[in-house]
Scaffold this motif. Structure first.
Motif, short mmCIF file in Angstrom:
data_model
loop_
_atom_site.label_atom_id
_atom_site.label_comp_id
_atom_site.label_asym_id
_atom_site.label_seq_id
_atom_site.Cartn_x
_atom_site.Cartn_y
_atom_site.Cartn_z
N VAL A 116 0.85 -1.19 0.00
CA VAL A 116 0.00 0.00 0.00
C VAL A 116 0.89 1.25 0.00
CG1 VAL A 116 -1.94 -1.10 1.19
CG2 VAL A 116 -0.11 -0.03 2.53
N ALA A 117 0.28 2.37 -0.35
CA ALA A 117 0.95 3.68 -0.24
C ALA A 117 0.31 4.44 0.92
CB ALA A 117 0.80 4.46 -1.53
N VAL A 118 1.13 4.91 1.83
CA VAL A 118 0.66 5.69 2.98
C VAL A 118 1.23 7.10 2.85
CG1 VAL A 118 0.54 5.82 5.49
CG2 VAL A 118 0.72 3.59 4.36
N VAL A 119 0.38 8.11 3.04
CA VAL A 119 0.82 9.50 2.90
C VAL A 119 0.53 10.29 4.17
CG1 VAL A 119 0.54 9.57 0.39
CG2 VAL A 119 -1.39 10.20 1.87
N ASN A 120 1.32 11.32 4.35
CA ASN A 120 1.02 12.32 5.37
C ASN A 120 -0.10 13.21 4.82
OD1 ASN A 120 1.09 14.73 7.04
ND2 ASN A 120 3.07 13.97 7.77
N ARG A 121 -1.15 13.39 5.58
CA ARG A 121 -2.33 14.11 5.08
C ARG A 121 -2.03 15.56 4.71
NH1 ARG A 121 -8.07 12.12 7.35
NH2 ARG A 121 -7.57 9.95 7.82
N ARG A 122 -0.88 16.07 5.12
CA ARG A 122 -0.58 17.46 4.80
C ARG A 122 -0.43 17.69 3.29
NH1 ARG A 122 4.63 16.28 7.57
NH2 ARG A 122 6.14 15.67 5.96
N ILE A 123 -0.15 16.63 2.51
CA ILE A 123 0.00 16.82 1.06
C ILE A 123 -1.32 16.59 0.33
CG2 ILE A 123 2.43 16.12 1.19
CD1 ILE A 123 1.61 13.52 -0.25
N THR A 125 -5.36 17.35 -0.61
CA THR A 125 -6.24 18.52 -0.75
C THR A 125 -7.69 18.05 -0.66
OG1 THR A 125 -6.28 18.28 -3.16
CG2 THR A 125 -4.57 19.72 -2.23
N GLU A 126 -8.59 19.01 -0.47
CA GLU A 126 -10.01 18.68 -0.42
C GLU A 126 -10.49 18.09 -1.74
OE1 GLU A 126 -12.09 18.75 2.09
OE2 GLU A 126 -10.49 19.39 3.45
N GLU A 127 -9.95 18.64 -2.80
CA GLU A 127 -10.33 18.16 -4.13
C GLU A 127 -9.39 17.02 -4.54
OE1 GLU A 127 -10.56 19.85 -8.72
OE2 GLU A 127 -9.89 21.13 -7.08
N ARG A 128 -9.94 15.93 -5.05
CA ARG A 128 -9.09 14.83 -5.51
C ARG A 128 -8.30 15.27 -6.74
NH1 ARG A 128 -11.17 9.23 -8.13
NH2 ARG A 128 -12.60 9.26 -6.34
N TYR A 274 -2.24 10.37 8.97
CA TYR A 274 -1.82 9.60 7.80
C TYR A 274 -3.02 8.93 7.16
CZ TYR A 274 2.60 10.45 10.06
OH TYR A 274 3.66 11.08 10.65
N ALA A 275 -2.88 8.58 5.88
CA ALA A 275 -3.97 7.97 5.14
C ALA A 275 -3.41 7.04 4.06
CB ALA A 275 -4.86 9.03 4.50
N PHE A 276 -4.25 6.12 3.60
CA PHE A 276 -3.88 5.29 2.45
C PHE A 276 -4.14 6.10 1.18
CE2 PHE A 276 -5.12 1.82 5.47
CZ PHE A 276 -3.85 1.23 5.55
N LEU A 277 -3.17 6.18 0.29
CA LEU A 277 -3.34 6.84 -1.00
C LEU A 277 -3.63 5.78 -2.06
CD1 LEU A 277 -3.17 9.53 -2.63
CD2 LEU A 277 -0.77 8.95 -3.08
N CYS A 278 -4.70 5.97 -2.82
CA CYS A 278 -5.09 5.00 -3.84
C CYS A 278 -4.53 5.41 -5.21
CB CYS A 278 -6.61 4.89 -3.91
SG CYS A 278 -7.38 4.49 -2.31
N ARG A 279 -4.47 4.45 -6.10
CA ARG A 279 -3.86 4.70 -7.40
C ARG A 279 -4.66 5.68 -8.25
NH1 ARG A 279 -2.42 -1.29 -9.52
NH2 ARG A 279 -2.70 -0.21 -11.50
N GLY A 281 -5.86 8.42 -7.12
CA GLY A 281 -5.72 9.74 -6.53
C GLY A 281 -6.58 9.95 -5.30
N SER A 282 -7.53 9.07 -5.04
CA SER A 282 -8.36 9.18 -3.83
C SER A 282 -7.57 8.69 -2.63
CB SER A 282 -9.65 8.38 -3.99
OG SER A 282 -9.34 6.99 -4.14
N TRP A 283 -8.15 8.84 -1.45
CA TRP A 283 -7.47 8.37 -0.24
C TRP A 283 -8.47 7.81 0.74
CZ3 TRP A 283 -8.82 10.95 4.25
CH2 TRP A 283 -9.40 12.21 4.09
#
Length: 725
Positions: A116-123, A125-128, A274-279, A281-283
């Motif tokens: 999986v890809a995990v991201v810091n939510r700071r990167i 945005t509200e819009e996908r 943190y969140a899972f980033l999907c391929r 662009g959603s999370w």
């Protein structure tokens, strides 16, 4: 009571199935192909006799490697074995007709690993946004790639993840490895991709200096596999401490953030950052019940030939609870040989093809069908027999499975000389040849060795030693003057090594070598020189034996006084391993040692070499080194896996020394040769080629005979530049 009846029924059914003759072994026994492991993984001698002793209906057959076992199953000479999903990819590409009967799981998960890809939510945005827009210039925490199947990622799976985000650059002036690294560095900002990027340490260090942004977020600038941010859990530590995005194994993510298996709630205080980033662009939140997975790797499996697939599936099912850990009988032995890591192999009903089994895992098959650069690059390896070509093609197949690029293509010519000519004129790119070709390849064809086949055993290298009979009265090199000399061949290592030594120690002119010996036998010289004095014997050897054995035989039978041969040839003779009558009662031959040389060597060189044109570009040189050192790392005698997918230096179809020497330990570059442990041993032939400074004038050669063929004169003028050290 009902449970006991069911188990008894299963055992009875299996035993009956085995007795029906579905297997290819004795009395219809099922034949299990096993690849012997190393160290603690050696198991055949412990467990295979148990199968025979207890009349299990199963027989062991020892395979060279896992692909050898797959070929045998396909041909029907064995019935089943345990394999990795990477093996199944090779089976699919090679159209091997087998079926997958059982999964070998170690825990109750549908896939061995899910990335999986995990991201810091700071990167976020509200819009996908498209995934490239989200990750551009971010700090990547890459788990790294290495030779291990599981941790971290293989090069193929790592590249698959990367190219979900990156564009594939194909800059002609850069190697494919550097193209990939450059693309990663250009897209992401300060990042950490710890671990080796290429196998050659010198080149790896150069790349890490050149693309330093990919190491700048690591724990240390060297960003080696010892870095604290290397691997799946290391990438998560990097993410939490300095990063924006990390690829990691889902199990590791759950463990790192303390996610509860059932509720998904986290014990980690900052998990909501943190969140899972999907391929797409959603999370998704970390406590998502079904996280979006980028890539799944299937479990290892049991594979069987079609005819035996049902019997094998039922046999595996009989390996019931506690078989693995406590059963000392044949079922426990079979479980150990199959490396079963949980109570019972998961059956596939009905058995499926490798294609269908791999298609269940998200992204896995796609990872192996990625397009390369256009036009595609490849390295054409010239081989000298159908057997060599077959081994080359399987080596290429195995390399492709593990993402080695450029790919190997295999060509065939009649012999080594024809292959060397094919490389010289551009029809092929590389050829493997032994040290007897070092001088000829460079002098006559402008080829150079880019890699050397090394071994840690001095006696196994290509040594040149002067051996004499015990009653010869010859005790030092100076005593060889006026004696009859036998060489394995003209223009080979022994020939040049002896001439160099004698010219240096006895202060001979170029023409004086002929007068040094009373007779010289060197097969191949008759076509190059006319000898009015009959010093060079034209037909001194009989047909059917190699030059080394012919020179030894000439000495043993008293037709020569000294034979310039290798330690290995003499040791084979002394051990009574030569099945000819002349060698049945070995003499205690003795070596004549050069002055101040405790090893008694006139010269030594590596077992073999991979030759390429001298004028290839630095980029092409790097690609050849990258490809063959990676093949060596994966399939040589380092064996990152305890039983290899392919044995690069092992027997092939029961034949030794096919394509490469079986005694080879690893491939080394010229730079590595300089720092090799054997560097302290004098008289290395490869190094003397570049260090030679003395030369002879053409007129000095006229004393070699009253008539010299024009072609030979041209050759010798070039040759003598290298002869003297």
């Amino acid at each position: 009571m009902q449970k006991v009846s069911v188990i008894f029924f299963i055992f009875t059914f299996v035993n009956n199935a085995l007795l029906q003759g579905t297997g290819s072994g004795t009395n219809g026994n099922l034949r299990l192909c096993v690849v012997e492991g190393r160290g603690a993984y050696k198991r055949t001698f412990k467990y295979c006799p148990v199968l025979d002793k207890e009349d299990s209906g199963v027989e062991c057959v020892l395979g060279t490697d896992r692909l050898d076992c797959l070929r045998r199953i396909s041909k029907g000479t064995v019935d089943f074995g345990a394999f990795s999903p990477e093996d199944l990819m090779a089976a699919q590409w090679a159209n091997i007709d087998v079926l997958v009967t059982n999964e070998l799981r170690s825990r109750s998960k549908p896939f061995e690993r899910s990335v999986v890809a995990v991201v810091n939510r700071r990167i976020l945005t509200e819009e996908r946004l498209p995934i490239r827009a989200t990750l551009k210039n971010s700090t990547l925490c890459h788990p790294g790639a290495d030779v291990d199947d599981l941790r971290p990622l293989s090069d193929t799976l790592s590249a698959y993840l990367e190219f979900q985000v990156l564009s594939r650059d194909c800059i002609d002036e850069l190697s494919l490895a550097e193209n990939r690294i450059k693309a990663l560095a250009d897209f992401f900002g300060s990042s950490c991709k710890a671990g080796p990027w290429v196998v050659d340490k010198n080149r790896d260090a150069q790349l890490k200096r050149q693309y330093s942004s990919l190491c700048s977020a690591c724990g240390s600038p060297s960003c080696s596999a010892n870095d604290r941010y290397w691997g799946s859990t290391g990438s998560l530590a990097c993410l939490v401490e300095v990063g924006d995005v990390a690829w990691a194994e889902l199990v590791d993510v759950k463990a790192y953030f303390g996610l509860h298996e059932t509720t998904g709630k986290s014990l980690y205080p900052a998990a909501d950052k943190y969140a899972f980033l999907c391929r797409d662009g959603s999370w998704q939140a970390l406590d998502s019940a079904e996280p979006c997975v980028w890539l799944q790797r299937p479990w290892p499996v049991i594979v069987a030939k079609r005819k035996a697939s049902e019997a094998v599936a039922k046999l595996a099912l009989s390996l019931h609870n506690n078989t693995v850990t406590v059963d000392p009988h044949w079922r426990g032995a079979l479980a150990a040989l199959l490396e079963i890591r949980q109570a019972q192999p998961e059956p596939l009903q009905p058995p499926v093809t490798p294609f269908d089994y791999l298609a269940r895992a998200k992204g896995f098959r796609e990872a192996y069908s990625q397009t390369g650069c256009v036009p595609s690059r490849h390295i054409t390896f010239c081989t000298t027999s159908l057997l060599e070509k077959n081994k080359c093609e399987w080596l290429s197949e195995a390399g492709s499975v593990y993402g080695i690029a450029p790919s190997i293509q295999c060509a065939m010519r009649n012999d080594t000389e024809a292959c060397i000519e094919a490389v010289a004129n551009g029809e092929c790119h590389v050829v493997q040849a032994d040290s007897n070709w070092l001088m000829k390849a460079e002098r006559d064809h402008n080829l150079v060795p880019v890699l050397h086949e090394a071994t840690p055993i001095v006696e196994k290298t290509h040594t040149v030693v002067a051996y004499v009979r015990p009653d010869s009265g010859i005790n030092k090199m100076a005593d060889l003057r006026g004696k009859r000399a036998a060489f394995p061949e003209y223009d080979g290592v022994a020939w040049h090594s002896a001439i160099r030594y004698l010219k240096s120690s006895s202060k001979l002119s170029c023409g004086g070598v002929k007068e040094y010996f009373s007779e010289i036998c060197a097969p191949g010289i008759s076509s190059n020189i006319t000898d009015s004095a009959n010093v060079f014997k034209k037909s001194c050897y009989e047909e059917g034996l190699s030059g080394e054995m012919q020179a030894l035989k000439s000495l043993v039978e008293g037709r020569s006084d000294v034979a310039f041969i290798s330690m290995e040839t003499y040791n084979t003779y002394a051990a009574k391993l030569i099945p000819q009558s002349w060698a049945s009662q070995p003499l205690s031959l003795k070596p004549v040692c050069p002055d101040n040389n405790k090893y008694c060597l006139i010269s030594w060189s590596n077992l073999g070499h991979i030759f390429a044109p001298k004028n290839i570009t630095a980029m092409r040189h790097q690609e050849i080194v990258n490809v063959f050192t990676k093949l060596d790392q994966l399939f040589g005698k380092h064996y990152p896996f305890h039983n290899p997918m392919f044995a690069m230096y092992g027997p092939f179809n029961h034949k030794l020394d096919v394509l490469f020497h079986n005694s080879t330990k690893n491939l080394i570059t010229d730079e590595s040769l300089k720092s090799h442990p054997y560097n302290r041993i004098p008289m290395n032939f490869e190094r003397s080629l570049s260090n030679s400074t003395d030369s002879c004038q053409a007129e000095d050669l006229l004393n070699f005979g009253t008539k010299i063929q024009p072609g030979f004169l041209v050759i010798m003028v070039s040759l003598v530049v290298y002869l003297i050290s």
